[in-house]
Structures are given as structure tokens and as C-alpha cells.
Scaffold this motif. Structure first.
Motif, PDB file in Angstrom:
ATOM      1  N   HIS A   1       0.844  -1.186   0.000  1.00  0.00           N
ATOM      2  CA  HIS A   1       0.000   0.000   0.000  1.00  0.00           C
ATOM      3  C   HIS A   1       0.888   1.248   0.000  1.00  0.00           C
ATOM      4  N   PRO A   2       0.355   2.392  -0.386  1.00  0.00           N
ATOM      5  CA  PRO A   2       1.128   3.634  -0.240  1.00  0.00           C
ATOM      6  C   PRO A   2       1.537   3.844   1.215  1.00  0.00           C
ATOM      7  N   ALA A   3       2.636   4.547   1.408  1.00  0.00           N
ATOM      8  CA  ALA A   3       3.158   4.778   2.758  1.00  0.00           C
ATOM      9  C   ALA A   3       2.127   5.434   3.663  1.00  0.00           C
ATOM     10  N   ARG A   4       1.269   6.268   3.095  1.00  0.00           N
ATOM     11  CA  ARG A   4       0.273   6.974   3.894  1.00  0.00           C
ATOM     12  C   ARG A   4      -0.620   6.019   4.654  1.00  0.00           C
ATOM     13  N   ARG A   5      -0.925   4.843   4.075  1.00  0.00           N
ATOM     14  CA  ARG A   5      -1.795   3.873   4.749  1.00  0.00           C
ATOM     15  C   ARG A   5      -1.193   3.456   6.092  1.00  0.00           C
ATOM     16  N   TYR A   6       0.096   3.178   6.131  1.00  0.00           N
ATOM     17  CA  TYR A   6       0.738   2.715   7.356  1.00  0.00           C
ATOM     18  C   TYR A   6       0.931   3.862   8.352  1.00  0.00           C
ATOM     19  N   LEU A   7       1.208   5.050   7.833  1.00  0.00           N
ATOM     20  CA  LEU A   7       1.308   6.206   8.716  1.00  0.00           C
ATOM     21  C   LEU A   7      -0.026   6.510   9.372  1.00  0.00           C
ATOM     22  N   ASP A   8      -1.111   6.384   8.607  1.00  0.00           N
ATOM     23  CA  ASP A   8      -2.443   6.582   9.182  1.00  0.00           C
ATOM     24  C   ASP A   8      -2.738   5.550  10.261  1.00  0.00           C
TER      25      ASP A   8
ATOM     26  N   VAL B   1      18.870   0.920   7.864  1.00  0.00           N
ATOM     27  CA  VAL B   1      17.764   0.001   8.117  1.00  0.00           C
ATOM     28  C   VAL B   1      17.986  -1.297   7.350  1.00  0.00           C
ATOM     29  N   LEU B   2      17.944  -2.420   8.090  1.00  0.00           N
ATOM     30  CA  LEU B   2      18.001  -3.737   7.460  1.00  0.00           C
ATOM     31  C   LEU B   2      16.653  -4.434   7.505  1.00  0.00           C
ATOM     32  N   ALA B   3      15.922  -4.265   8.612  1.00  0.00           N
ATOM     33  CA  ALA B   3      14.625  -4.935   8.766  1.00  0.00           C
ATOM     34  C   ALA B   3      13.778  -4.134   9.746  1.00  0.00           C
ATOM     35  N   TRP B   4      12.456  -4.242   9.587  1.00  0.00           N
ATOM     36  CA  TRP B   4      11.560  -3.548  10.509  1.00  0.00           C
ATOM     37  C   TRP B   4      10.234  -4.290  10.588  1.00  0.00           C
ATOM     38  N   ALA B   5       9.478  -3.995  11.642  1.00  0.00           N
ATOM     39  CA  ALA B   5       8.188  -4.649  11.849  1.00  0.00           C
ATOM     40  C   ALA B   5       7.214  -3.667  12.474  1.00  0.00           C
ATOM     41  N   LEU B   6       5.981  -3.696  11.988  1.00  0.00           N
ATOM     42  CA  LEU B   6       4.877  -2.958  12.602  1.00  0.00           C
ATOM     43  C   LEU B   6       4.041  -3.986  13.352  1.00  0.00           C
ATOM     44  N   VAL B   7       3.951  -3.837  14.662  1.00  0.00           N
ATOM     45  CA  VAL B   7       3.290  -4.806  15.527  1.00  0.00           C
ATOM     46  C   VAL B   7       2.055  -4.161  16.158  1.00  0.00           C
ATOM     47  N   LEU B   8       0.914  -4.845  16.061  1.00  0.00           N
ATOM     48  CA  LEU B   8      -0.328  -4.350  16.645  1.00  0.00           C
ATOM     49  C   LEU B   8      -0.607  -5.087  17.941  1.00  0.00           C
TER      50      LEU B   8
ATOM     51  N   SER C   1       1.864  -7.237  12.016  1.00  0.00           N
ATOM     52  CA  SER C   1       0.982  -6.742  10.957  1.00  0.00           C
ATOM     53  C   SER C   1       1.674  -6.671   9.609  1.00  0.00           C
ATOM     54  N   VAL C   2       2.840  -6.053   9.580  1.00  0.00           N
ATOM     55  CA  VAL C   2       3.567  -5.900   8.318  1.00  0.00           C
ATOM     56  C   VAL C   2       5.012  -5.604   8.644  1.00  0.00           C
ATOM     57  N   GLY C   3       5.888  -5.890   7.709  1.00  0.00           N
ATOM     58  CA  GLY C   3       7.302  -5.625   7.927  1.00  0.00           C
ATOM     59  C   GLY C   3       8.089  -5.915   6.673  1.00  0.00           C
ATOM     60  N   ALA C   4       9.389  -5.701   6.737  1.00  0.00           N
ATOM     61  CA  ALA C   4      10.221  -5.879   5.560  1.00  0.00           C
ATOM     62  C   ALA C   4      11.669  -6.074   5.972  1.00  0.00           C
ATOM     63  N   SER C   5      12.454  -6.636   5.056  1.00  0.00           N
ATOM     64  CA  SER C   5      13.889  -6.786   5.266  1.00  0.00           C
ATOM     65  C   SER C   5      14.572  -6.769   3.909  1.00  0.00           C
ATOM     66  N   ASN C   6      15.764  -6.215   3.857  1.00  0.00           N
ATOM     67  CA  ASN C   6      16.468  -6.162   2.577  1.00  0.00           C
ATOM     68  C   ASN C   6      17.391  -7.358   2.404  1.00  0.00           C
TER      69      ASN C   6
ATOM     70  N   TYR D   1       2.202 -13.661  20.662  1.00  0.00           N
ATOM     71  CA  TYR D   1       2.719 -12.922  19.501  1.00  0.00           C
ATOM     72  C   TYR D   1       2.404 -13.741  18.253  1.00  0.00           C
ATOM     73  N   ASP D   2       1.438 -13.269  17.472  1.00  0.00           N
ATOM     74  CA  ASP D   2       0.979 -13.952  16.270  1.00  0.00           C
ATOM     75  C   ASP D   2       1.798 -13.464  15.085  1.00  0.00           C
ATOM     76  N   LEU D   3       2.483 -14.399  14.420  1.00  0.00           N
ATOM     77  CA  LEU D   3       3.325 -14.048  13.283  1.00  0.00           C
ATOM     78  C   LEU D   3       2.546 -13.993  11.971  1.00  0.00           C
ATOM     79  N   ALA D   4       1.230 -14.133  12.053  1.00  0.00           N
ATOM     80  CA  ALA D   4       0.314 -13.785  10.949  1.00  0.00           C
ATOM     81  C   ALA D   4       0.507 -14.594   9.679  1.00  0.00           C
ATOM     82  N   GLY D   5       0.203 -15.877   9.777  1.00  0.00           N
ATOM     83  CA  GLY D   5       0.068 -16.667   8.561  1.00  0.00           C
ATOM     84  C   GLY D   5       1.182 -17.650   8.307  1.00  0.00           C
TER      85      GLY D   5
END
Length: 346
Positions: A196-203, A224-231, A240-245, A273-277
Motif C-alpha cells: 500500500h502507499p506509505a500513507r496507509r501505514y502512517l495513518d 535500516v536492514l529490517a523492521w516490523a509494525l506490531v499491533l 501486521s507488516v514488515g520488511a527486510s532487505n 505474539y501472532d506471526l500472521a500466517g
């Protein structure tokens, strides 16, 4: 059997003692309010002989061309055992009510454990029927010991790398998130998905607030090598979502990231802690992530996948055909573009 609207206070009272999925919690309505084409529709309680059996929170989604549907993400939330008969009875009540109060709604997307004739596979989007949930209701030592050996080994290797740091960066501003989003775009190109556009996650971060939406980042020498958004809600956390290079893989940056998340949440009293799928025979698309996620918890948990329940089957079938035609046209256009590029480079 009955299905009735309830206000926020009644909804919370009925769900007291449960770990409500955050998408089914009242706080999620604030996020729905700022997403284009989406809004909170209402909350309902389902009763059997006057006894509450389930609650559900529904968002309204407006699709291309003006069609509308409801989305009960991670709902209904059952207060009793969700047998096939109970799930079907709730859906019958829901469909009947919607035909009366809002007849233009085409379908409802919701979760169900049991397949049934009134349910269709979701026409678009990702769902799953298995996930990996780490039990945090124990000591940090027990959590670490319960991991697979390869998980413990990866974390130990990463912890020895003094160039790596993991910090919580909840509350970051738009400029800071742009750095994380670049890694997300790289991940999407590698894995074949469009974020999604970055705005979705910022919102999401803004509307849910730091109590519910947390950001954790692994860096190497500041990069930045990796990050995670945790709800987080009701003592339960969701990745919820995250990424790594590409650099993160050899550094075990994502392993170190999730271990830091788990340690932080455990210290705060979060219980899971649910790792979602995770992949399965029915949904093999997530199989590539299963090996990574089961490093942290060997057991896989069965969960209810999402389904589409047509309220007006003829209109729903027309939407499916239209979406199929659109996908075919898009594939043809991409194929033509690829052939043109190939000729130019020849």
C-alpha cells in the motif's frame, strides 16, 4: 437466534475476558475512518436463546464502480464454540438483516472455520487457515528454549554482531518512515507484491496510537536492514507488516528483530505474539514464510480463514466475472509490454 446492534460499551462488556483481535476492537474504527473508501458500519451481538454467542464489528468498503460490501476482519469473535451449525446460523441471520436494512450491499467478507455452500473463496486479497503464535505467557528463558535449534542459532549469531542494533521507533514521523518504506518496496519487488502507499501505514500508526501500533527496527551502522509494525490489543500482539532487505538475510537481522519484539512484549505482560500466517495445502502462497516463522514456535495453529458470503449471489457472480476479465486484460497488457521491450533490446 437473534442478531442485534450494540453500542461500544455493550460490545466491550460482552467481549470482556477475551483477547479481541485489534481489527474487531472499537479502536479500529478510527483507522477505518481515514482509509479512502472505507468506514465503520456497526457492531452486532449474536445470541442463542438470549445468551450471547458471538460479537462482530463490520467495516463498509466501497469498491470500484460503486459496489459496496462489509468486511469483518478477524471476526466474528465467538464467545462459545464456533460449530459449523452456529457459524451457518449467524450468517443466515446476518444476510437476512442486511437485505432488510441495506439491500445494496453485495457481500460480506468474514472468517469461518468450516466450509459451507454459502461461502466463496475471497475474490481478492490474502487469507490463511494456519498461523504461528508464540506463547509469551512464560519466562524469557522458556520462550528461547522452546524455539527450534536453527532459530536459537540465528539469534545468537546476530547478537554477536556488534554492528547490529534493534530499537523501538514507535512514534516516528513521515520522514523517518520513508526510510523504512524504501526497504518495504524492495521486499515487495523481491517477493512479488505491491505494498500500500506509505500513507496507509502512517495513518494506522497515527489513529491507533503507540498503545496499539508499535514499530521496531534493526539497523546496521545506522542503516535500516529490517523492521516490523506490531499491533497490540488485550494482551495479544500481531505482526501486521514488515520488511527486510537482501543484506538482512546473511546478518539474521529479521531473527534478531523478532526476538527483540518478543522480549519487549513479554516484559510488558503481553501473552502472545501472532506471526500472521503460515502456508497450507489450501493456501500454499505463504509456504515460503513458514520455515522462518516456525523457528520461533514449532507448533502451527489452525485458524479461521476469510471467506466471501454473497448477500446477493447474482450481483456477486457478476463482480467475480468482471474482476476475472480485468485480470486477464492486465496480464495481456503486461505480456505485450514484455514482448515490446524484448524486441527493443534484441
Amino acid at each position: 437466534m437473534s442478531l442485534r446492534p450494540v453500542d461500544d460499551a455493550t460490545y466491550r462488556e460482552l467481549a470482556a475476558g477475551l483477547a479481541l483481535p485489534i481489527e474487531q476492537a472499537p479502536v479500529w474504527a478510527a483507522f477505518d475512518a481515514v482509509v479512502a473508501g472505507r468506514s465503520h458500519w456497526g457492531r452486532l451481538a449474536y445470541e442463542e436463546d438470549g445468551v450471547p454467542a458471538a460479537v462482530v464489528s463490520l467495516a463498509e468498503v466501497r469498491g470500484p464502480g460503486g459496489f459496496r460490501y462489509l468486511w469483518a476482519k478477524n471476526g466474528p469473535v465467538w464467545l462459545v464454540e464456533p460449530t459449523a451449525q452456529r457459524e451457518a446460523a449467524l450468517r443466515r441471520e446476518l444476510a437476512a438483516r442486511l437485505r432488510q436494512v441495506d439491500p445494496r450491499l453485495v457481500f460480506v467478507r468474514l472468517h469461518a472455520l468450516h466450509e459451507a455452500p454459502d461461502l466463496r473463496p475471497v475474490m481478492q486479497g490474502i487469507t490463511y487457515d494456519r498461523t504461528v503464535i508464540v506463547d509469551l505467557d512464560r519466562s524469557e528463558e522458556d520462550v528461547f528454549a522452546a524455539m527450534k535449534q536453527q532459530g536459537r542459532r540465528a539469534i545468537r549469531k546476530a547478537m554477536k554482531d556488534e554492528s547490529l542494533t534493534v530499537t523501538e521507533e514507535t512514534g516516528l514521523d513521515e520522514a523517518a518512515f520513508a526510510e523504512l518504506y524504501e526497504v518495504f518496496v524492495e521486499t515487495g519487488e523481491r517477493e512479488g507484491f505491491g505494498p500500500h502507499p506509505a500513507r496507509r501505514y502512517l495513518d494506522m500508526l497515527t489513529t491507533l496510537g503507540p498503545e496499539h501500533a508499535r514499530v521496531f527496527v534493526t539497523r546496521r551502522d545506522g542503516r535500516v536492514l529490517a523492521w516490523a509494525l506490531v499491533l497490540v490489543n488485550d494482551g495479544a500482539a500481531l505482526y501486521s507488516v514488515g520488511a527486510s532487505n537482501a543484506e538482512a538475510r546473511s546478518a539474521y537481522a529479521a531473527d534478531l528483530l523478532h526476538w527483540h519484539v518478543m522480549r519487549t512484549l513479554l516484559a510488558e505482560g503481553v501473552r502472545s505474539y501472532d506471526l500472521a500466517g503460515a502456508g497450507s495445502e489450501r493456501f500454499p502462497g505463504l509456504s515460503g514464510l513458514t520455515q522462518f516463522k516456525t523457528k520461533f514456535e514449532k507448533e502451527i495453529t489452525e485458524v479461521a480463514p476469510a471467506w466471501d458470503m454473497p448477500v446477493h449471489p447474482l450481483a456477486y457472480d457478476a463482480l467475480v466475472r468482471a474482476l476475472g476479465a480485468k485480470r486477464w486484460a492486465t496480464a495481456q497488457a503486461r505480456g505485450l509490454l514484455s514482448r515490446v521491450r524484448g524486441r527493443r533490446s534484441a
